[in-house]
Motif scaffolding. Sequence first.
Motif, mmCIF file in Angstrom:
data_model
loop_
_atom_site.group_PDB
_atom_site.id
_atom_site.type_symbol
_atom_site.label_atom_id
_atom_site.label_comp_id
_atom_site.label_asym_id
_atom_site.label_seq_id
_atom_site.Cartn_x
_atom_site.Cartn_y
_atom_site.Cartn_z
ATOM 1 N N ASP A 8 37.738 38.811 49.958
ATOM 2 C CA ASP A 8 38.238 39.539 51.130
ATOM 3 C C ASP A 8 39.727 39.290 51.338
ATOM 4 O OD1 ASP A 8 35.576 40.509 52.137
ATOM 5 O OD2 ASP A 8 35.209 38.350 52.240
ATOM 6 N N GLU A 31 32.986 44.722 37.323
ATOM 7 C CA GLU A 31 31.878 44.488 38.250
ATOM 8 C C GLU A 31 31.545 42.998 38.331
ATOM 9 O OE1 GLU A 31 27.227 45.909 38.967
ATOM 10 O OE2 GLU A 31 28.422 46.742 37.327
ATOM 11 N N LEU A 87 38.143 40.649 42.147
ATOM 12 C CA LEU A 87 38.931 41.763 42.671
ATOM 13 C C LEU A 87 38.133 43.069 42.692
ATOM 14 C CD1 LEU A 87 42.387 41.043 40.979
ATOM 15 C CD2 LEU A 87 41.515 40.246 43.178
ATOM 16 N N ALA A 88 36.875 43.005 42.293
ATOM 17 C CA ALA A 88 36.019 44.183 42.319
ATOM 18 C C ALA A 88 35.343 44.310 43.680
ATOM 19 C CB ALA A 88 34.972 44.088 41.213
ATOM 20 N N LYS A 89 34.638 45.403 43.882
ATOM 21 C CA LYS A 89 33.900 45.615 45.120
ATOM 22 C C LYS A 89 32.917 44.468 45.334
ATOM 23 C CE LYS A 89 31.075 49.033 47.567
ATOM 24 N NZ LYS A 89 30.413 50.376 47.479
ATOM 25 N N LEU A 133 38.786 42.633 37.540
ATOM 26 C CA LEU A 133 38.529 43.922 38.172
ATOM 27 C C LEU A 133 37.155 44.491 37.851
ATOM 28 C CD1 LEU A 133 41.998 45.683 37.699
ATOM 29 C CD2 LEU A 133 40.972 44.967 39.858
ATOM 30 N N GLU A 177 41.549 47.740 50.881
ATOM 31 C CA GLU A 177 41.142 47.019 52.092
ATOM 32 C C GLU A 177 41.361 45.511 51.987
ATOM 33 O OE1 GLU A 177 37.515 46.732 49.441
ATOM 34 O OE2 GLU A 177 39.141 48.161 49.834
ATOM 35 N N VAL A 178 41.556 45.014 50.785
ATOM 36 C CA VAL A 178 41.745 43.572 50.594
ATOM 37 C C VAL A 178 43.106 43.154 51.129
ATOM 38 C CG1 VAL A 178 42.020 41.742 48.876
ATOM 39 C CG2 VAL A 178 40.191 43.424 48.622
ATOM 40 N N ILE A 219 45.627 45.233 42.928
ATOM 41 C CA ILE A 219 44.649 44.974 43.990
ATOM 42 C C ILE A 219 44.664 46.120 44.997
ATOM 43 C CG2 ILE A 219 44.040 43.436 45.902
ATOM 44 C CD1 ILE A 219 45.315 41.148 44.245
ATOM 45 N N LYS A 220 45.842 46.516 45.424
ATOM 46 C CA LYS A 220 45.952 47.570 46.434
ATOM 47 C C LYS A 220 45.468 48.920 45.896
ATOM 48 C CE LYS A 220 47.557 45.130 49.853
ATOM 49 N NZ LYS A 220 46.770 44.980 51.099
ATOM 50 N N HIS A 252 42.972 49.320 43.535
ATOM 51 C CA HIS A 252 41.525 49.308 43.354
ATOM 52 C C HIS A 252 40.760 48.976 44.633
ATOM 53 C CE1 HIS A 252 42.836 49.078 39.134
ATOM 54 N NE2 HIS A 252 41.633 49.556 38.831
ATOM 55 N N ARG A 253 41.347 48.135 45.482
ATOM 56 C CA ARG A 253 40.665 47.755 46.726
ATOM 57 C C ARG A 253 41.694 47.639 47.845
ATOM 58 N NH1 ARG A 253 37.389 42.618 46.574
ATOM 59 N NH2 ARG A 253 36.685 43.419 48.586
#
Length: 706
Positions: A333, A323, A327-329, A321, A355-356, A349-350, A352-353
Amino acid sequence: MAPHAIECPHGFHALCGSERKRSISIADEAVNWAGIALTTLYVGAAAKMIDENTVQVGISIHDGVYSVDFCIHTLHISPGESVADALKADAVETINKYSKEHHAKFVGCGLAESLISLCRDMPSFLWSELDIVVMRFKVKTEFPKFECSDGIQGNSTETIPIDVDEQADSAVRKCIMNFGPGQNPALSIGFRNRVEPDTGGRVELVTKLESYQKTVHEGTWNSFSKYANELKKNKAKVAFFSATPQGGGVALMRHALIRFYRLWGVNVQWYIPKPNPKVFRITKTNHNILQGVADPFERLTKERQEMMDEWISYNANRYWLGEGGPLAKGGADVVIIDDPQMPGLIPLIKEHRPEVKVIYRSHIELRSDLIGVEGSPQAEVWKFLWDRIKLADVFISHPVDKFVPAQVPMSMVGMMPACTDWLDGLNKDLRDWDLRYYHHSLRNSCSDIGMNMLHYPAREYITQVARFDPSKGIPDVIESYRKLREMLEEKVPRMVTPQLLICGHGAIDDPDGSIIYDQTMKQLDEPRYDEIRGDVVVMRIGPSDQILNAILSCAKLVVQLSTREGFEVKVSEAIHKGKPIVATRAGGIPLQVQHGKNGYLVEVGDTTAVAIYLYNLYTDRGLYQRLSEFAKVSVSDEVSTVGNATCWLYLAAKLVKGEEMKPNARWITDMYREDAEQPYGKGEPRLPRLDIHLKGDSFENVETVD
């Protein structure tokens, strides 16, 4: 085309001892086949062009501790002959001759880039033809020339060339450093616990996409090309997460998939957590509970649930998670959760991100009937898992409707079988020389623990290759063999009876292996097995794919008598080798066996039926040959690396583009073939499309595919 000419100014000098030659020459042929050891060796090679028709080749041979031999020879290329073809022909001739003269087996090879530049596919050639694991290395071809005066070293732009034998010796020494126990390439785990197959890419098993293309039908290959190119164009990133990097079917599939994706240039990575034995005991117990083979008093307690969640959170925060993590920005995908050990990653995952897109793959048999019983151990484990899995976008299951609990909406379910790789060490063709080497290794392992030994080829054998797991039906294998022996001794008393080999790999997340092995040995100690005990071999095999390959390749018959099963692709591997199989109607096994055509299906526990089918196949040569020939051409692309890789890329390509993915219990293979406009060819083998009955969405749904 005329063969190339060879000059050998510096030939090999080492000789095989006369006493060793004498002992081998007087040995019985059947004993000699696998009873005499082949010396394990490594080889390095380098080359340079002298002129457009002349190549100088250097070879260095190493035993893992010392350099034991070398040679330099020159190839004169014949008109119409390519340099690459001449080098490959020379490699086969040189290695075969040296192997036979010194009773040796080459397991590893370090190739200098100077040679690979002249023959790009030499690594895959040596792997497929001579069973040698090849690594490429950049070695120095020259070094600076320095002149010293009064003890002061001066600078110089002049260089001195390094002879090809020295380059070869450097390459083979580098190669040996990348081998671990049992002459296996070392497992490589990189930054953020990313699995790096093939020793971080240093091993090159397959160097041309055409090699994969030859393993599947045109429609499969065209479909893969379409989705691979789409993902590359969109610069999409896909990440697999599973519990272990080695041992078990999931790890085997992932190594092959990442190797194939890497060759194509698709950005797909694979990550694992830091192993925790306490957690693996819990997850294995959960596995057994869901399959209905655990102690009925086992429960997934609150304490165990918290331990699993803490393990997932620790790994996610430490490795993935942060940087730059997957699973980070800016990371993956599409994420594929590949194990029931790790669904706890989905809510993280859901969170922190969001959109993944997340795909969950359920690869074990789930006792939906027991899950539906309120308060049962199965219901408790499933509730814990489903609370996390339900946040995924797609639920992938083996194509067996009973594997999908009623809570899973049919709209999110897609069907996909397990797969195997026809080019890796488990499945590729092995020469007789290599089969001897691996069977001798098996004999040594048996000797080390005082186990019975196979007497192949003097006696044939029947085998089951599977983990030592409570669901693999090992007690039924032994009982079926006992009944077969009784039938043979009664009806054909003069026929040489087969032995039985029960074997399989272990896995770091499978603590049951030793328990089941001990139970198997205790069963054989029962008085009823006195007559067969000396002919049963029970072995846990180390992490060598080729040993399992050699075992299946030489077996007369194969059984798979699982009581509970996911898919068990070992069934397809045996069938692909032309081995008639007798297997149970458990899990996905019936999808692979065509009853009476490439094997036989029996009900779980029907050891008498197993014995009858084995007897018929063992005593009726015509029947055996008929099933064997059909078996070789009856395996579907759906269980191949390429077919499976296409399924994942199809799903990823659609999800990355923002398209809604609602499989509605369809086979993913059918979906991508339809989308890519690649219909099945006439006579193309396919796994049977059975009626799919799911109870998701609060009603029973049926999909029938002809």
